[in-house]
Write a protein that holds these residues in place. Structure first.
Motif, short mmCIF file in Angstrom:
data_model
loop_
_atom_site.label_atom_id
_atom_site.label_comp_id
_atom_site.label_asym_id
_atom_site.label_seq_id
_atom_site.Cartn_x
_atom_site.Cartn_y
_atom_site.Cartn_z
N CYS A 9 139.79 -44.72 24.34
CA CYS A 9 139.69 -45.17 22.95
C CYS A 9 138.70 -46.33 22.86
O CYS A 9 138.85 -47.34 23.55
N LEU A 10 137.73 -46.21 21.98
CA LEU A 10 136.74 -47.28 21.82
C LEU A 10 137.36 -48.55 21.24
O LEU A 10 136.99 -49.66 21.62
N LEU A 11 138.33 -48.41 20.33
CA LEU A 11 139.02 -49.58 19.80
C LEU A 11 139.78 -50.30 20.91
O LEU A 11 139.70 -51.52 21.04
N CYS A 12 140.49 -49.55 21.72
CA CYS A 12 141.27 -50.14 22.81
C CYS A 12 140.36 -50.82 23.84
O CYS A 12 140.68 -51.90 24.33
N ASN A 13 139.24 -50.19 24.14
CA ASN A 13 138.29 -50.79 25.08
C ASN A 13 137.71 -52.07 24.50
O ASN A 13 137.50 -53.05 25.22
N GLY A 14 137.45 -52.09 23.21
CA GLY A 14 136.98 -53.31 22.56
C GLY A 14 138.02 -54.42 22.65
O GLY A 14 137.69 -55.59 22.88
N TRP A 15 139.29 -54.06 22.51
CA TRP A 15 140.38 -55.02 22.61
C TRP A 15 140.43 -55.62 24.02
O TRP A 15 140.55 -56.84 24.19
N VAL A 16 140.31 -54.77 25.03
CA VAL A 16 140.35 -55.25 26.41
C VAL A 16 139.14 -56.15 26.69
O VAL A 16 139.28 -57.21 27.33
N LYS A 17 137.97 -55.78 26.20
CA LYS A 17 136.79 -56.64 26.38
C LYS A 17 137.00 -57.99 25.71
O LYS A 17 136.62 -59.03 26.26
N PHE A 18 137.60 -57.98 24.53
CA PHE A 18 137.92 -59.23 23.83
C PHE A 18 138.85 -60.09 24.69
O PHE A 18 138.64 -61.30 24.86
N LEU A 19 139.88 -59.46 25.25
CA LEU A 19 140.84 -60.21 26.07
C LEU A 19 140.18 -60.75 27.33
O LEU A 19 140.43 -61.90 27.72
N LEU A 20 139.36 -59.96 27.97
CA LEU A 20 138.67 -60.44 29.17
C LEU A 20 137.81 -61.67 28.85
O LEU A 20 137.75 -62.62 29.63
N ARG A 21 137.17 -61.64 27.73
CA ARG A 21 136.28 -62.74 27.32
C ARG A 21 137.07 -64.01 26.98
O ARG A 21 136.63 -65.12 27.28
#
Length: 129
Positions: A9-21
């Motif tokens: 899921c692109l939304l979920c991947n965006g969420w994980v990238k946000f969290l990593l950052r």
């Protein structure tokens, strides 16, 4: 704490990238629902990948889903993200149905990857699979 997410899921991947950052303390670990660890965690929470409409946060013995998981994650990030806790004032009977509606339509609205996204090399140690 472990965040279980849909790696296609692109939304979920965006969420994980946000969290990593923004997770400067390295509080979170990640498991995709497509991986072995994610499948095990879903099974322990009595959830199935088919029709899954939630992000899962596992914090020791506690399991959080839907908006509760999101608010817990944002709260753990500290300021200013902790301000999202004001969302707890919205009744769960309103928050979670809206969340599930978005989750049900996440591929149509945000897109879907044909294969699971690979974690960035510098964060690979934080992913369980």
């Amino acid at each position: 704490m472990i965040v279980v997410f849909d790696a296609q899921c692109l939304l979920c991947n965006g969420w994980v990238k946000f969290l990593l950052r923004h997770d400067r303390k390295g509080v979170f670990r990640y498991a995709s629902i497509q991986g072995t660890a994610g499948q095990t965690l879903l099974s322990q929470a009595n959830l199935k990948v088919e029709g899954l409409e939630t992000l899962l946060l596992i914090d020791g013995p506690r399991i959080w889903q839907h908006t509760g998981a999101i608010f817990r994650v944002l709260g753990a990030l500290g300021w200013p993200w902790r301000l999202a806790w004001i969302g707890w004032l919205v009744p769960v009977q309103v928050r979670d149905p809206l969340y599930r509606l978005l989750a049900r339509n996440r591929y149509r609205v945000f897109g879907r990857l044909d294969e699971c996204a690979m974690p960035p090399a510098d964060y690979k140690v934080r992913f369980l699979d």
